[in-house]
Design a protein around this motif. Structure first.
Motif, PDB file in Angstrom:
ATOM      1  N   ALA A  21       0.089   4.818  -8.967  1.00 29.59           N
ATOM      2  CA  ALA A  21      -1.144   4.362  -8.263  1.00 29.59           C
ATOM      3  C   ALA A  21      -1.311   4.017  -7.055  1.00 29.59           C
ATOM      4  O   ALA A  21      -1.442   4.037  -6.367  1.00 29.59           O
ATOM      5  CB  ALA A  21      -1.673   3.163  -9.273  1.00 29.59           C
ATOM      6  N   ALA A  22       0.275   2.982  -6.831  1.00 26.58           N
ATOM      7  CA  ALA A  22       0.024   2.286  -5.550  1.00 26.58           C
ATOM      8  C   ALA A  22       0.972   2.810  -4.672  1.00 26.58           C
ATOM      9  O   ALA A  22       0.025   3.346  -3.328  1.00 26.58           O
ATOM     10  CB  ALA A  22       1.357   1.184  -5.707  1.00 26.58           C
ATOM     11  N   GLY A  24       1.293   6.555  -2.555  1.00 24.74           N
ATOM     12  CA  GLY A  24       0.134   7.369  -2.591  1.00 24.74           C
ATOM     13  C   GLY A  24       0.106   7.670  -0.395  1.00 24.74           C
ATOM     14  O   GLY A  24       0.741   7.073   0.183  1.00 24.74           O
ATOM     15  N   LEU A  25      -1.258   8.380  -0.446  1.00 19.81           N
ATOM     16  CA  LEU A  25      -1.809   8.868   0.701  1.00 19.81           C
ATOM     17  C   LEU A  25      -1.057   6.894   1.880  1.00 19.81           C
ATOM     18  O   LEU A  25      -1.169   7.402   3.345  1.00 19.81           O
ATOM     19  CB  LEU A  25      -2.743   9.117   1.650  1.00 19.81           C
ATOM     20  CG  LEU A  25      -2.993  10.608   0.071  1.00 19.81           C
ATOM     21  CD1 LEU A  25      -4.186  11.097   0.100  1.00 19.81           C
ATOM     22  CD2 LEU A  25      -1.987  11.598   1.186  1.00 19.81           C
ATOM     23  N   GLY A  26      -1.746   6.098   1.739  1.00 18.23           N
ATOM     24  CA  GLY A  26      -1.645   5.274   1.522  1.00 18.23           C
ATOM     25  C   GLY A  26      -0.747   4.472   2.583  1.00 18.23           C
ATOM     26  O   GLY A  26      -0.275   4.140   3.364  1.00 18.23           O
ATOM     27  N   ILE A 100     -13.897   4.589  -3.019  1.00 18.35           N
ATOM     28  CA  ILE A 100     -12.876   5.471  -2.506  1.00 18.35           C
ATOM     29  C   ILE A 100     -12.538   6.666  -1.985  1.00 18.35           C
ATOM     30  O   ILE A 100     -12.071   7.292  -1.471  1.00 18.35           O
ATOM     31  CB  ILE A 100     -10.910   4.364  -2.734  1.00 18.35           C
ATOM     32  CG1 ILE A 100     -11.603   2.764  -2.577  1.00 18.35           C
ATOM     33  CG2 ILE A 100     -10.399   4.678  -2.397  1.00 18.35           C
ATOM     34  CD1 ILE A 100     -10.750   1.273  -2.450  1.00 18.35           C
ATOM     35  N   TYR A 104     -10.911   9.694  -0.275  1.00 22.06           N
ATOM     36  CA  TYR A 104      -9.404   9.270  -0.627  1.00 22.06           C
ATOM     37  C   TYR A 104      -9.064  10.950  -0.829  1.00 22.06           C
ATOM     38  O   TYR A 104      -8.512  11.844  -0.711  1.00 22.06           O
ATOM     39  CB  TYR A 104      -9.324   8.859  -1.768  1.00 22.06           C
ATOM     40  CG  TYR A 104      -7.565   8.021  -1.582  1.00 22.06           C
ATOM     41  CD1 TYR A 104      -6.754   8.011  -1.127  1.00 22.06           C
ATOM     42  CD2 TYR A 104      -6.380   9.669  -2.553  1.00 22.06           C
ATOM     43  CE1 TYR A 104      -5.825   7.630  -1.241  1.00 22.06           C
ATOM     44  CE2 TYR A 104      -5.334   9.976  -2.773  1.00 22.06           C
ATOM     45  CZ  TYR A 104      -4.091   8.262  -2.265  1.00 22.06           C
ATOM     46  OH  TYR A 104      -3.196   7.949  -1.537  1.00 22.06           O
ATOM     47  N   PHE A 226      -4.819  -1.612   0.639  1.00 17.03           N
ATOM     48  CA  PHE A 226      -4.952  -0.237  -0.373  1.00 17.03           C
ATOM     49  C   PHE A 226      -3.790   0.103  -0.279  1.00 17.03           C
ATOM     50  O   PHE A 226      -3.930   1.107  -1.174  1.00 17.03           O
ATOM     51  CB  PHE A 226      -4.716   0.369   1.450  1.00 17.03           C
ATOM     52  CG  PHE A 226      -6.054   1.901   1.306  1.00 17.03           C
ATOM     53  CD1 PHE A 226      -6.943   2.478   0.867  1.00 17.03           C
ATOM     54  CD2 PHE A 226      -4.939   3.016   1.257  1.00 17.03           C
ATOM     55  CE1 PHE A 226      -7.394   3.801   0.225  1.00 17.03           C
ATOM     56  CE2 PHE A 226      -5.237   4.057   0.698  1.00 17.03           C
ATOM     57  CZ  PHE A 226      -6.411   4.166   1.068  1.00 17.03           C
ATOM     58  N   SER A 227      -2.196   0.026   0.422  1.00 18.37           N
ATOM     59  CA  SER A 227      -1.996   0.724  -0.313  1.00 18.37           C
ATOM     60  C   SER A 227      -1.086   0.113  -1.655  1.00 18.37           C
ATOM     61  O   SER A 227      -0.567   0.793  -2.229  1.00 18.37           O
ATOM     62  CB  SER A 227      -0.482   0.484   1.120  1.00 18.37           C
ATOM     63  OG  SER A 227       0.811   1.407   0.743  1.00 18.37           O
ATOM     64  N   LEU A 228      -1.182  -0.701  -1.618  1.00 16.18           N
ATOM     65  CA  LEU A 228      -0.673  -1.640  -3.070  1.00 16.18           C
ATOM     66  C   LEU A 228      -2.065  -1.044  -4.140  1.00 16.18           C
ATOM     67  O   LEU A 228      -1.101  -0.588  -5.070  1.00 16.18           O
ATOM     68  CB  LEU A 228      -0.437  -3.336  -3.556  1.00 16.18           C
ATOM     69  CG  LEU A 228       0.380  -4.462  -3.185  1.00 16.18           C
ATOM     70  CD1 LEU A 228       0.268  -5.536  -2.883  1.00 16.18           C
ATOM     71  CD2 LEU A 228       1.337  -3.787  -3.449  1.00 16.18           C
ATOM     72  N   GLY A 229      -2.993  -1.219  -3.758  1.00 14.40           N
ATOM     73  CA  GLY A 229      -3.983  -0.093  -4.376  1.00 14.40           C
ATOM     74  C   GLY A 229      -4.629  -1.916  -5.104  1.00 14.40           C
ATOM     75  O   GLY A 229      -5.156  -1.514  -6.685  1.00 14.40           O
ATOM     76  N   MET A 232      -9.257  -3.078  -6.821  1.00 18.19           N
ATOM     77  CA  MET A 232     -10.467  -1.930  -7.528  1.00 18.19           C
ATOM     78  C   MET A 232      -9.856  -2.010  -8.928  1.00 18.19           C
ATOM     79  O   MET A 232     -10.016  -0.689 -10.079  1.00 18.19           O
ATOM     80  CB  MET A 232     -10.524  -0.017  -7.110  1.00 18.19           C
ATOM     81  CG  MET A 232     -10.214  -0.145  -5.742  1.00 18.19           C
ATOM     82  SD  MET A 232     -12.657  -1.057  -5.340  1.00 18.19           S
ATOM     83  CE  MET A 232     -12.501  -2.362  -4.575  1.00 18.19           C
ATOM     84  N   VAL A 234      -7.894  -1.132 -10.852  1.00 20.63           N
ATOM     85  CA  VAL A 234      -7.023   0.140 -11.119  1.00 20.63           C
ATOM     86  C   VAL A 234      -5.945  -0.433 -12.295  1.00 20.63           C
ATOM     87  O   VAL A 234      -5.338  -0.369 -12.779  1.00 20.63           O
ATOM     88  CB  VAL A 234      -6.721   1.147 -10.007  1.00 20.63           C
ATOM     89  CG1 VAL A 234      -4.659   1.715 -10.355  1.00 20.63           C
ATOM     90  CG2 VAL A 234      -6.854   2.029  -9.037  1.00 20.63           C
ATOM     91  N   SER A 320      -2.649   8.954  -7.102  1.00 19.58           N
ATOM     92  CA  SER A 320      -2.673   7.918  -7.102  1.00 19.58           C
ATOM     93  C   SER A 320      -4.643   7.805  -7.249  1.00 19.58           C
ATOM     94  O   SER A 320      -5.534   6.916  -7.413  1.00 19.58           O
ATOM     95  CB  SER A 320      -3.621   7.180  -5.299  1.00 19.58           C
ATOM     96  OG  SER A 320      -1.647   6.812  -5.522  1.00 19.58           O
ATOM     97  N   SER A 323      -5.830   7.959 -10.617  1.00 20.01           N
ATOM     98  CA  SER A 323      -5.702   6.059 -10.880  1.00 20.01           C
ATOM     99  C   SER A 323      -6.621   5.039 -11.375  1.00 20.01           C
ATOM    100  O   SER A 323      -7.821   4.448 -11.260  1.00 20.01           O
ATOM    101  CB  SER A 323      -4.440   5.154 -10.685  1.00 20.01           C
ATOM    102  OG  SER A 323      -4.600   4.575  -9.440  1.00 20.01           O
ATOM    103  N   LEU A 324      -7.341   5.983  -9.885  1.00 20.98           N
ATOM    104  CA  LEU A 324      -8.490   5.276  -9.621  1.00 20.98           C
ATOM    105  C   LEU A 324     -10.074   5.788  -9.510  1.00 20.98           C
ATOM    106  O   LEU A 324     -10.849   5.550 -10.583  1.00 20.98           O
ATOM    107  CB  LEU A 324      -9.004   5.456  -8.039  1.00 20.98           C
ATOM    108  CG  LEU A 324      -8.012   5.049  -7.001  1.00 20.98           C
ATOM    109  CD1 LEU A 324      -8.041   6.065  -5.026  1.00 20.98           C
ATOM    110  CD2 LEU A 324      -9.257   3.681  -6.642  1.00 20.98           C
TER     111      LEU A 324
HETATM  112  N1  PHE Z   1      -2.420   2.905  -3.577  1.00 24.53           N
HETATM  113  C1  PHE Z   1      -2.642   4.582  -3.283  1.00 24.53           C
HETATM  114  C2  PHE Z   1      -2.253   4.885  -1.937  1.00 24.53           C
HETATM  115  O1  PHE Z   1      -1.574   4.188  -1.534  1.00 24.53           O
HETATM  116  C3  PHE Z   1      -4.975   4.031  -3.097  1.00 24.53           C
HETATM  117  C4  PHE Z   1      -4.674   3.308  -3.593  1.00 24.53           C
HETATM  118  C5  PHE Z   1      -6.053   2.328  -2.728  1.00 24.53           C
HETATM  119  C6  PHE Z   1      -4.955   2.990  -4.751  1.00 24.53           C
HETATM  120  C7  PHE Z   1      -6.829   1.929  -4.325  1.00 24.53           C
HETATM  121  C8  PHE Z   1      -5.817   2.628  -5.923  1.00 24.53           C
HETATM  122  C9  PHE Z   1      -6.172   1.130  -5.361  1.00 24.53           C
HETATM  123  O2  PHE Z   1      -2.504   5.596  -1.758  1.00 24.53           O
END
Ligand code: PHE
Length: 446
Positions: A21-22, A24-26, A100, A104, A226-229, A232, A234, A320, A323-324
């Motif tokens: 989840a953490a 990803g594209l982030g 998001i 995304y 965003f990157s940790l996620g 939201m 999750v 990711s 998870s969202l």
């Molecule tokens: N962390 C995910 C990423 O880096 C995106 C994300 C954002 C996931 C918010 C969950 C909540 O791509």
């Protein structure tokens, strides 16, 4: 544990799913473009501070809340007795996840387009004019970005419909370790490019003068969220399928370290290439999409490597997205008693419709400018820099002040004494105060 509720098969399966989840594209697309726009090294430092002071305590809080809540995001906030307003806080995560996902899925669609283009060869033959032109050609159309976005939403829906063990966990177990291996290899290759040193210093040697820019702080904090996620719900949702035996602090450490490591490695792949090929680190959201294929073009067997890489990027994006998607889906299943497939279809369609303006924002809707960017940039910045931090504050205050401190620390598997006290004070004061300070500072209130 309760018989009717789904669970992860093991602690390791849970940790891999949360890392999925953490990461990803982030980490790859967003980290490189935001670090590039904000001067590199100094940004990395402020970002790391935000991760440790704000991100990590909230990861622990979300996990503790989720496991104790024993349900979806909304229910988790209702479980500890608290004032009525707080009991609604879970809805922020539900609405925010959908927001998001809407854009995304667009970027994830770009990755899918590159993967398919790499595998069929189109990505390698049209490169004569450079990847800037390739990207612009693709993105300015109407049907293509929409079709790829829809395809990504479809895949994520399919995985989520498979449920916790069959779908989400199985996909993560294979894909995350493979992606890690790949990014390490790519960073090593990028180090051999002539001029790679300039990329390394951009990323690691801070140019202190950029610390004077107000935008740097909000960008670094937004990127940390965003990157940790976090923010939201999750992790609240995933932790509801977690067993009592899995230790939360250790899981949180794995998530935080894994996520940072991925971002730095992606930076080590991208920035040496940016400088070696004479590109600008300030290219914005298209940075990864114009530099990465260029690396592969130069590399021996680059077409195979490139296709594999974009395939794995798609996979990271899917884990990711999944998870969202699971946040609103779990809520609909639990609260409205919908069937999993019905919930998935409903949310998937909503996400697609909401994402249409983002998908068209570099083409048909290019003229629509909000601030200095188009629609997609605006949604991305607003979600990360404002929505996630505000949602983060609600989690900090809820777990720090509304929930009984002793119980919260026990739910987080933190020993009484220093670890528990430190965590609670980070949640009660340090994290919310830092978030507010940065928000006020960037909006000019201070
Ligand atoms: N962390 C995910 C990423 O880096 C995106 C994300 C954002 C996931 C918010 C969950 C909540 O791509």
């Amino acid at each position: 544990m309760s018989g009717q509720r789904e669970q992860w098969t093991s602690g390791a399966g849970f940790v891999l799913a949360t890392i999925g989840a953490a990461v990803g594209l982030g980490n790859i697309w967003r980290f490189s473009y935001v670090a590039g726009e904000n001067g590199g090294g100094a940004f990395l430092l402020v970002y790391a501070i935000c991760v440790v002071l704000i991100g990590a305590p909230i990861v622990i809080a979300e996990l503790a809340l989720g496991r104790s809540g024993g349900g979806d995001a909304v229910t988790a906030f209702e479980t500890p007795a608290g004032p009525a307003l707080w009991r609604r806080a879970g809805w922020i995560g539900v609405a925010g996840s959908v927001a998001i996902l809407s854009y995304y899925s667009v970027i994830a669609g770009w990755a899918l387009k590159y993967f398919v283009g790499g595998a069929t060869g189109a990505l390698w033959t049209t490169a004569a004019a450079g990847y800037g032109a390739y990207f612009t050609d693709f993105i300015s159309q109407v049907g293509e970005p929409l079709a790829w976005q829809l395809a990504m939403i479809g895949i994520a829906m399919f995985v989520v419909a498979g449920g916790v063990q069959g779908g989400i966990e199985a996909a993560n177990k294979i894909l995350m370790p493979l992606l890690a291996l790949f990014v390490v290899g790519l960073a090593a290759y990028a180090a051999t490019l002539p001029g790679a040193g300039a990329g390394w210093s951009f990323l690691f040697v801070p140019d202190w003068s950029v610390l004077a820019r107000k935008e740097l702080y909000i960008a670094a904090m937004g990127q940390a969220f965003f990157s940790l996620g976090v923010g939201m719900a999750v992790f609240v949702t995933y932790a509801s399928y977690m067993s009592r035996e899995t230790r939360i602090p250790r899981s949180a450490a794995a998530i935080v370290c894994g996520d940072m490591a991925f971002a730095i490695l992606a930076g080590l792949a991208i920035f040496p290439a940016v400088f070696a090929f004479g590109m600008s680190p300030e290219a914005g959201p298209k940075l990864a999409f114009i530099t990465l294929p260029q690396i592969f073009l130069q590399m021996p067997a680059g077409n195979v490597m490139g296709s594999l890489f974009f395939g794995l990027l798609v996979a990271a994006a899917i884990t990711s997205m999944v998870s969202l998607l699971e946040v609103p889906v779990a809520t609909l299943i639990h609260r409205l008693r919908l069937r999993r497939w019905t919930a998935v279809t409903l949310v998937g369609l909503t996400v697609f419709v909401l994402g249409v303006p983002s998908a068209l924002s570099y083409g048909l809707l290019e003229e629509v400018r909000i601030g200095d960017g188009g629609i997609l940039d605006f949604v991305d910045q607003t979600a990360s820099n404002y929505l996630l931090p505000l949602a983060g504050i609600s989690i900090c205050l809820f777990v720090g002040w509304v929930w009984d401190g002793r119980r919260a620390a026990a739910a987080a598997d933190l020993a009484q004494g220093l670890p528990a006290t430190l965590w609670l004070w980070l949640l009660k004061v340090v994290a919310p105060a830092t978030i507010l300070l940065i928000l006020f500072d960037s909006t000019g209130v201070l």
